[in-house]
Design an enzyme around this catalytic site. Structure first.
Site, PDB file in Angstrom:
ATOM      1  N   CYS A 149      22.298 -89.798  39.159  1.00 32.96           N
ATOM      2  CA  CYS A 149      21.848 -90.362  37.829  1.00 32.96           C
ATOM      3  C   CYS A 149      22.593 -89.400  36.789  1.00 32.96           C
ATOM      4  O   CYS A 149      22.519 -88.400  36.562  1.00 32.96           O
ATOM      5  CB  CYS A 149      20.402 -90.081  37.667  1.00 32.96           C
ATOM      6  SG  CYS A 149      19.479 -90.572  36.283  1.00 32.96           S
ATOM      7  N   ASN A 150      23.442 -90.159  35.809  1.00 32.77           N
ATOM      8  CA  ASN A 150      24.084 -89.545  34.728  1.00 32.77           C
ATOM      9  C   ASN A 150      22.902 -88.762  33.807  1.00 32.77           C
ATOM     10  O   ASN A 150      23.180 -87.734  33.177  1.00 32.77           O
ATOM     11  CB  ASN A 150      24.845 -90.444  33.828  1.00 32.77           C
ATOM     12  CG  ASN A 150      25.888 -91.185  34.588  1.00 32.77           C
ATOM     13  OD1 ASN A 150      26.902 -90.455  34.613  1.00 32.77           O
ATOM     14  ND2 ASN A 150      25.644 -91.993  35.514  1.00 32.77           N
ATOM     15  N   THR A 151      21.697 -89.512  33.527  1.00 29.23           N
ATOM     16  CA  THR A 151      20.798 -89.173  32.575  1.00 29.23           C
ATOM     17  C   THR A 151      20.188 -87.749  33.266  1.00 29.23           C
ATOM     18  O   THR A 151      20.050 -86.787  32.728  1.00 29.23           O
ATOM     19  CB  THR A 151      19.684 -89.993  32.576  1.00 29.23           C
ATOM     20  OG1 THR A 151      20.225 -91.339  32.512  1.00 29.23           O
ATOM     21  CG2 THR A 151      18.653 -89.944  31.527  1.00 29.23           C
ATOM     22  N   CYS A 193      26.308 -95.024  33.724  1.00 31.31           N
ATOM     23  CA  CYS A 193      25.156 -95.027  34.209  1.00 31.31           C
ATOM     24  C   CYS A 193      25.100 -95.471  35.644  1.00 31.31           C
ATOM     25  O   CYS A 193      25.837 -96.620  35.911  1.00 31.31           O
ATOM     26  CB  CYS A 193      23.874 -95.875  33.482  1.00 31.31           C
ATOM     27  SG  CYS A 193      22.399 -96.404  34.302  1.00 31.31           S
ATOM     28  N   THR A 194      24.396 -94.932  36.607  1.00 30.53           N
ATOM     29  CA  THR A 194      24.836 -95.333  37.977  1.00 30.53           C
ATOM     30  C   THR A 194      24.309 -96.794  38.225  1.00 30.53           C
ATOM     31  O   THR A 194      24.560 -97.245  39.453  1.00 30.53           O
ATOM     32  CB  THR A 194      24.475 -94.230  39.152  1.00 30.53           C
ATOM     33  OG1 THR A 194      22.898 -93.993  38.791  1.00 30.53           O
ATOM     34  CG2 THR A 194      24.999 -93.045  39.109  1.00 30.53           C
ATOM     35  N   HIS A 195      23.485 -97.253  37.466  1.00 23.29           N
ATOM     36  CA  HIS A 195      22.810 -98.595  37.788  1.00 23.29           C
ATOM     37  C   HIS A 195      23.998 -99.811  37.407  1.00 23.29           C
ATOM     38  O   HIS A 195      23.849-100.781  37.773  1.00 23.29           O
ATOM     39  CB  HIS A 195      21.765 -99.057  36.882  1.00 23.29           C
ATOM     40  CG  HIS A 195      20.282 -98.333  37.399  1.00 23.29           C
ATOM     41  ND1 HIS A 195      20.010 -97.165  37.275  1.00 23.29           N
ATOM     42  CD2 HIS A 195      19.299 -99.004  37.917  1.00 23.29           C
ATOM     43  CE1 HIS A 195      18.754 -96.748  37.802  1.00 23.29           C
ATOM     44  NE2 HIS A 195      18.312 -98.214  38.037  1.00 23.29           N
ATOM     45  N   GLU A 204      16.634-103.268  38.156  1.00 20.89           N
ATOM     46  CA  GLU A 204      15.268-102.743  39.012  1.00 20.89           C
ATOM     47  C   GLU A 204      14.583-103.933  39.569  1.00 20.89           C
ATOM     48  O   GLU A 204      14.254-103.911  40.567  1.00 20.89           O
ATOM     49  CB  GLU A 204      14.600-101.792  38.277  1.00 20.89           C
ATOM     50  CG  GLU A 204      14.897-100.390  37.982  1.00 20.89           C
ATOM     51  CD  GLU A 204      15.108 -99.677  39.064  1.00 20.89           C
ATOM     52  OE1 GLU A 204      14.022 -99.477  40.103  1.00 20.89           O
ATOM     53  OE2 GLU A 204      16.347 -98.695  39.312  1.00 20.89           O
ATOM     54  N   ASP A 244      17.640 -90.561  42.312  1.00 17.21           N
ATOM     55  CA  ASP A 244      18.108 -91.482  41.075  1.00 17.21           C
ATOM     56  C   ASP A 244      16.622 -91.843  40.582  1.00 17.21           C
ATOM     57  O   ASP A 244      15.619 -91.918  41.174  1.00 17.21           O
ATOM     58  CB  ASP A 244      18.960 -92.663  41.287  1.00 17.21           C
ATOM     59  CG  ASP A 244      19.134 -93.359  39.957  1.00 17.21           C
ATOM     60  OD1 ASP A 244      19.224 -92.836  38.943  1.00 17.21           O
ATOM     61  OD2 ASP A 244      19.118 -94.524  40.036  1.00 17.21           O
ATOM     62  N   SER A 245      16.744 -92.514  39.110  1.00 19.11           N
ATOM     63  CA  SER A 245      15.393 -92.785  38.639  1.00 19.11           C
ATOM     64  C   SER A 245      14.976 -94.025  39.482  1.00 19.11           C
ATOM     65  O   SER A 245      13.976 -94.532  39.307  1.00 19.11           O
ATOM     66  CB  SER A 245      15.687 -93.196  37.346  1.00 19.11           C
ATOM     67  OG  SER A 245      16.788 -94.170  37.059  1.00 19.11           O
ATOM     68  N   TYR A 304      14.689 -93.693  33.082  1.00 21.49           N
ATOM     69  CA  TYR A 304      14.294 -92.254  32.800  1.00 21.49           C
ATOM     70  C   TYR A 304      15.022 -92.297  31.122  1.00 21.49           C
ATOM     71  O   TYR A 304      14.896 -91.511  30.411  1.00 21.49           O
ATOM     72  CB  TYR A 304      15.411 -91.338  33.558  1.00 21.49           C
ATOM     73  CG  TYR A 304      14.721 -90.874  34.553  1.00 21.49           C
ATOM     74  CD1 TYR A 304      13.364 -91.247  35.251  1.00 21.49           C
ATOM     75  CD2 TYR A 304      15.081 -89.776  35.367  1.00 21.49           C
ATOM     76  CE1 TYR A 304      12.768 -90.833  36.243  1.00 21.49           C
ATOM     77  CE2 TYR A 304      14.530 -89.065  36.440  1.00 21.49           C
ATOM     78  CZ  TYR A 304      13.280 -89.702  36.911  1.00 21.49           C
ATOM     79  OH  TYR A 304      12.521 -89.236  38.047  1.00 21.49           O
ATOM     80  N   GLY A 305      16.146 -93.239  31.111  1.00 22.24           N
ATOM     81  CA  GLY A 305      17.242 -92.989  29.889  1.00 22.24           C
ATOM     82  C   GLY A 305      16.546 -93.016  28.492  1.00 22.24           C
ATOM     83  O   GLY A 305      17.139 -92.604  27.326  1.00 22.24           O
TER      84      GLY A 305
END
Ligand code: DGL
Length: 268
Positions: free
Chosen positions: A71-73, A181-183, A149, A8-9, A40-41
């Site tokens: 990561c969806n992005t 979004c996985t976050h 983050e 993931d980012s 990343y988005g």
């Protein structure tokens, strides 16, 4: 046992790792967080595609048998190219708009995702397959990933920003919200604080891990010794803080696994 790369980012993909460790604890995992480059988005499609491909190639050099792009992005911008270049199973993540459309009672569904995901051809192609009677209220969650983050998922600052992003979704009368979004699963507590239990939250980690399980079975990685596998956490920013955040954010007990962390140097 298989070695599974999860990328993931940043720390968002830990929501997928959490589910993977719950359902498939016997395997070994490398979790790669590109936190030096998150979010990343808000980056260009070309940048996201090139960086995601380079990191997945790096995971194959570490011996991974399968990779989850958690990561969806990155999935939206890069999965086709990554699958074309790598010969191991690559599992991606997409906003759960299909299950949301099925579960919504009033046909009004909020989708909170990154700007890049919402703009991507892949997401819009998926949207086009869904029935017209369902209305999707799309909202980019600008600024949320950096707060998560920074370990501030439950802070007042996050609540304020989140309430602004959720306003159009609520004003439209949505009864279902896709965490695209996985976050964002790490915002559950804040979302519940703002919305109570009135809205159904959709996150696809369970479906993603079931897909990973099917792919591993097809590779004949069924054997379960009953032992728990290892977890290596790699960060492009700060591996010690990734380890601390993983211990904090994961609902499973990481100490039951053998854990290590490392810094990701240059990747070409
Ligand atoms: N966690 C990621 C996603 O699922 C990326 C967030 C970001 O870096 O912008 O989209």
């Amino acid at each position: 046992m298989a070695l599974i790369g999860v990328f993931d980012s940043g720390v968002g993909g830990l929501s997928i790792l959490d589910e993977a460790l719950r359902q498939l604890p016997q395997h070994d995992y490398i979790y790669l967080a590109d936190s030096a480059n998150a979010p990343y988005g808000e980056k260009s499609s070309n940048w996201i595609a090139a960086r995601s491909l380079a990191l997945c190639k790096h995971l194959t050099t570490q011996g991974c048998d399968a990779i989850v792009i958690a990561c969806n992005t990155a999935t939206a911008e890069a999965i086709a190219q990554i699958r074309a270049e790598l010969s191991i199973p690559i599992i991606g993540v997409e906003p759960g708009i299909k299950p949301a459309a099925m579960q919504s009672q009033n046909g009004i569904v909020g989708v909170l995702a990154t700007e890049a995901t919402l703009k991507s051809d892949k997401f819009n192609a998926l949207l086009a397959t869904l029935p017209d009677q369902c209305r999707f209220i799309k909202q980019a969650g600008a600024g949320l990933v950096p707060l998560i983050e920074a370990g501030k998922a439950d802070s007042e600052e996050t609540l304020d920003l989140l309430s602004k992003h959720l306003e159009p979704i609520l004003d439209a009368g949505s009864d279902t919200l896709v965490l695209g979004c996985t976050h964002y699963p790490f915002l559950r507590k804040s979302i519940r604080k703002l919305l109570g239990d009135t809205i159904t939250l959709i996150d696809t980690s369970d479906a993603v891990v079931r897909q990973l399980k099917r792919q591993l079975e097809a590779l004949d990685h069924r054997f379960d010794s009953g032992e728990r596998g290892s977890v290596l956490l790699i960060s492009s920013k700060d591996e010690a803080s990734l380890l601390a955040m993983a211990k904090d954010l994961l609902s499973i007990d990481l100490n039951l696994h053998s854990i290590d962390c490392a810094f990701l140097g240059e990747v070409s």
